[in-house]
Enzyme design. Structure first.
Site, PDB file in Angstrom:
ATOM      1  N   ARG A  29      43.332  51.667  42.597  1.00 61.81           N
ATOM      2  CA  ARG A  29      43.164  50.600  43.592  1.00 61.81           C
ATOM      3  C   ARG A  29      44.399  50.470  44.485  1.00 61.81           C
ATOM      4  NH1 ARG A  29      40.598  45.930  39.736  1.00 61.81           N
ATOM      5  NH2 ARG A  29      38.599  46.924  39.320  1.00 61.81           N
ATOM      6  N   ARG A  33      43.693  44.736  48.261  1.00 64.87           N
ATOM      7  CA  ARG A  33      43.989  43.437  48.847  1.00 64.87           C
ATOM      8  C   ARG A  33      45.453  43.006  48.732  1.00 64.87           C
ATOM      9  NH1 ARG A  33      39.623  39.745  46.057  1.00 64.87           N
ATOM     10  NH2 ARG A  33      39.758  41.396  44.482  1.00 64.87           N
ATOM     11  N   ARG A  42      40.151  45.324  56.577  1.00 64.65           N
ATOM     12  CA  ARG A  42      38.944  44.774  55.934  1.00 64.65           C
ATOM     13  C   ARG A  42      38.298  43.714  56.823  1.00 64.65           C
ATOM     14  NH1 ARG A  42      35.165  42.485  54.428  1.00 64.65           N
ATOM     15  NH2 ARG A  42      34.513  41.779  52.362  1.00 64.65           N
ATOM     16  N   ASP A  79      33.440  52.705  46.685  1.00 63.61           N
ATOM     17  CA  ASP A  79      33.136  51.876  45.527  1.00 63.61           C
ATOM     18  C   ASP A  79      32.166  52.625  44.638  1.00 63.61           C
ATOM     19  OD1 ASP A  79      33.475  48.871  44.570  1.00 63.61           O
ATOM     20  OD2 ASP A  79      31.408  49.459  44.146  1.00 63.61           O
ATOM     21  N   TYR A 153      26.103  47.434  35.497  1.00 61.08           N
ATOM     22  CA  TYR A 153      25.877  46.616  36.682  1.00 61.08           C
ATOM     23  C   TYR A 153      24.420  46.652  37.122  1.00 61.08           C
ATOM     24  CZ  TYR A 153      30.941  46.357  37.170  1.00 61.08           C
ATOM     25  OH  TYR A 153      32.271  46.105  36.954  1.00 61.08           O
TER      26      TYR A 153
END
Length: 348
Positions: A29, A33, A42, A79, A153
């Protein structure tokens, strides 16, 4: 994929059998962010999935941590859930809460499986663009989510603490889960093959929820599908380099490495360094395993943790990394300090 063109890429040398000191370093990652430049990009994209499917913006995001820190590897910005999305399952992201997915429709997924690559063309274009812009010494990593983690998921419709919905489905509907695994294995082989052919030097298979399974489940739902993916990718791309990351695998790590055939294995921060050194590192390169929390707190504890990884695993093949992805509250200064300490190890 192995050849003279990759001679300057230190991470590939480790995957190919060399021990380097100081070890190559990158960070899961690393485009995220915690970086102001990521947040600015973003904001231009709209939704998170829009960012994943916008080659120019995804390329920019992938390159940002390389420009800032000079990591030894860039990892494709995307992703893991783009594969279920390409299979026709509706996926969206709720700000501050994470992904949401509509209920699984197996017949629909089976019908869409032949069209996965066409839907993922923007992601493959990003791979080509990044490779063209990366420094020649920087390794480019592609990736996918492992079938079991995707299933957690896809069945629950969101992340859950113990993945009870997917575990229950594995017990109550084994044929349905096996069919879902078959679809995901085939899609993952095609997806990773396309990334390698577009310019990725190696690929990583993320199995974030491997650690919630018992022995039987780990063999059936983690090892066997991963083994099939590795073999399938190498049948398409001779010598393809693959890193596996079965988070939480613990004592299953040696059998995972032996049976899947991965070139390297990611180690989470809960794994015993002595166990990894003695039982895992003789089998493959290892990657990890600094606790991401150290990049939030910093200080002497960060220094000590970096040194422990280097001291315990530095005699073998090591790719220095985190035990999972950096969190949004990670400190840029702490990342820079970590990198400096790892790279200064060669002078100690």
């Amino acid at each position: 994929m192995k050849g003279k063109a990759t001679d300057e890429r230190r991470l590939l040398k480790v995957l190919d059998g060399e021990r380097l000191w100081p070890p190559p370093v990158w960070m899961m990652r690393q485009a995220g962010r915690y970086l102001p430049e990521y947040r600015a990009t973003r904001a231009k994209a709209g939704s998170f999935l829009d960012l994943c499917y916008a080659p120019a913006l995804a390329t920019e995001v992938t390159l940002q941590p390389i420009r800032r820190f000079g990591f030894d590897a860039a990892i494709l910005f995307s992703d893991i859930l783009v594969v279920p999305h390409a299979l026709g399952q509706k996926v969206w992201f709720v700000e501050g809460e994470g992904p949401r997915l509509e209920p699984v429709d197996l017949p629909r997924l089976a019908l869409e499986s032949d069209r996965v690559l066409s839907k993922l063309e923007p992601v493959i274009e990003t791979v080509s663009r990044v490779r063209a812009e990366l420094p020649k010494e920087t390794t480019l990593l592609g990736f996918c989510g492992a079938p079991w983690t995707l299933i957690t998921y896809m069945v629950a419709g969101r992340g859950t603490p113990d993945q009870m919905p997917a575990r229950r489905a594995a017990f109550t509907d084994p044929k349905g889960i096996d069919r879902l695994i078959d679809i995901l294995v085939d899609a993952s082989i095609d997806y990773l093959t396309a990334q390698l052919r577009a310019g990725a030097d190696a690929v990583q298979i993320f199995d974030t929820w491997a650690g919630v399974l018992d022995d039987f489940g780990f063999q059936r739902l983690v090892i066997e599908p991963t083994k099939r993916i590795v073999a399938g990718v190498r049948a398409n791309v001779s010598g393809a380099r693959v890193i596996g990351f079965p988070k939480g695998a613990g004592g299953h790590l040696p059998v995972y490495v032996r049976e899947t055939g991965v070139d390297a294995v990611g180690i989470d921060w809960q794994a015993s360094l002595d166990f990894v050194r003695d039982a895992v590192q003789p089998l493959a390169a290892v990657q990890g395993n600094l606790d991401p929390l150290h990049l939030v707190t910093g200080g002497k504890a960060l220094d000590a943790a970096v040194d422990r990884v280097l001291d315990r695993l530095g005699e073998g093949r090591l790719i220095f990394n985190l035990g999972h992805g950096i969190t949004p509250d990670g400190s840029i200064d702490n990342v820079s300090h970590m990198l400096a300490r790892v790279r200064a190890a060669g002078r100690r």
